[in-house]
Design an enzyme around this catalytic site. Sequence first.
Site, mmCIF file in Angstrom:
data_model
loop_
_atom_site.group_PDB
_atom_site.id
_atom_site.type_symbol
_atom_site.label_atom_id
_atom_site.label_comp_id
_atom_site.label_asym_id
_atom_site.label_seq_id
_atom_site.Cartn_x
_atom_site.Cartn_y
_atom_site.Cartn_z
ATOM 1 N N HIS A 130 -13.469 3.350 -9.668
ATOM 2 C CA HIS A 130 -13.152 1.975 -9.261
ATOM 3 C C HIS A 130 -13.859 1.576 -7.964
ATOM 4 O O HIS A 130 -13.930 0.397 -7.647
ATOM 5 C CB HIS A 130 -11.636 1.779 -9.130
ATOM 6 N N ASP A 160 -11.016 8.197 -13.547
ATOM 7 C CA ASP A 160 -11.412 7.488 -12.326
ATOM 8 C C ASP A 160 -12.334 8.328 -11.443
ATOM 9 O O ASP A 160 -12.210 8.327 -10.217
ATOM 10 C CB ASP A 160 -10.175 7.050 -11.532
ATOM 11 N N GLY A 233 -9.783 1.961 1.746
ATOM 12 C CA GLY A 233 -11.032 2.505 2.267
ATOM 13 C C GLY A 233 -11.127 3.999 2.055
ATOM 14 O O GLY A 233 -12.192 4.594 2.182
ATOM 15 N N ASN A 234 -9.978 4.646 1.705
ATOM 16 C CA ASN A 234 -9.964 6.086 1.472
ATOM 17 C C ASN A 234 -10.309 6.463 0.032
ATOM 18 O O ASN A 234 -10.413 7.642 -0.287
ATOM 19 C CB ASN A 234 -8.601 6.690 1.817
ATOM 20 N N SER A 235 -10.433 5.483 -0.864
ATOM 21 C CA SER A 235 -10.765 5.799 -2.255
ATOM 22 C C SER A 235 -12.030 6.636 -2.325
ATOM 23 O O SER A 235 -13.062 6.270 -1.756
ATOM 24 C CB SER A 235 -10.978 4.512 -3.050
ATOM 25 N N GLY A 291 -6.583 9.142 -33.083
ATOM 26 C CA GLY A 291 -6.227 7.794 -33.500
ATOM 27 C C GLY A 291 -4.751 7.591 -33.775
ATOM 28 O O GLY A 291 -4.378 7.147 -34.881
ATOM 29 N N VAL A 292 -3.894 7.917 -32.807
ATOM 30 C CA VAL A 292 -2.458 7.682 -32.953
ATOM 31 C C VAL A 292 -1.917 6.939 -31.733
ATOM 32 O O VAL A 292 -2.549 6.934 -30.671
ATOM 33 C CB VAL A 292 -1.669 9.005 -33.131
#
Length: 390
Positions: A130, A160, A233-235, A291-292
């Site tokens: 992100h 992520d 800002g820590n991401s 696919g469930v």
Amino acid sequence: MMNRLWLLFCQAITILLAAWFVVTTLQPGWISSPQVNSLVGQVTLREAPESIIQNPGSLAEAAKVSSPAVVNIFTSKINKKKPSKKGAPHQNEPWFQFFFGDQAPSDEPSSSLGSGVIVSPQGIILTNHHVIEGADEIEVAFADGRKRNAKLIGSDPETDIAVLKIDETDLPSPITLGKMESVQVGDVVLAIGNPFGVGQTVTSGIVSALGRSQLGINTFENFIQTDAAINPGNSGGALVDTKGNLIGINTAIYSRSGGNMGIGFAIPINTAKLVMESILTNGSVTRGWIGVEPQNLSKELAESLNLPKDTAGVLISGVLEGGPADRAGMKPGDVLTQVNDQKVGDVVALLNRIAQTNPGDEAKVALLRKGKPMTLKVQVGKRPKSKTKN
């Protein structure tokens, strides 16, 4: 004669006393104290050596070792439409926020700030998806102030994690990867990043919990929870142990106001490493998929289905038509209990079991249908980018 001598003596004493009083009052430095002077020469003071000795309990060495490998990441993008307000939290509702600034709702270029960690001498950097999502340009700033452009190698929205590369010969020493097997609840940790864009900052706390999941942050969740102070800002920044080893990538906070409340989440380094290696090898992450639509089996739900007491499994509430599970004969209402002889107690466990199976391989699935046990063989497919089905 004696009286005259006595009078002279008294006058002399009076004059001397008056002179002593004047001198001690106006010029006390004129009167020296032999006793004090001799003590000054005898007093020995112990002073710290020139080489600084680390204070007991100090985390300075861990910060010194790991901080140079933590970089700031600046991204720029063109915002083509205003962000939707859908999903905005209620004023008193706890919510999860990435450690990342909001984008300006305009058509003008916007800049955002995050963090990243150098993990190899070849200029490979780990950060969050992100942080760089939709970025037109990515710039990396080292702790010494140098800035370089970075290239996106690949990213995985479902965990992520993103992998960047910079072409620079004079890189800071890459961080050392830690071992999750040695991480325990109560361990002291450091969070390193660039909160609010004020510059590199180090905060400390402990590991509050391990294996946090079902938070609704990512599709695949297995977070380290920490109370180390981490903010926007820590991401993509580093969560390190007391030896300076990287044990996690800081990702999100649990908050009512958007500020730090002492509950932060980091992606474990073993997860980040697996994703990074897959991206470096294949350019993306390939996962299994059947696919469930799975649903956690609550006690009340188990009773309504007349299942045996203490049944552990996942209710299949939907099956994608034509998908791997449908072709194998799985139906809505089935309770899936095992995958390849490994127990499945919740949705997270099911997702991980299937995701770790290579597409094209056959998975043996144990389930209950109307309370009766049965086994199916499902040929696992490749998980699509869409997150609508699992």
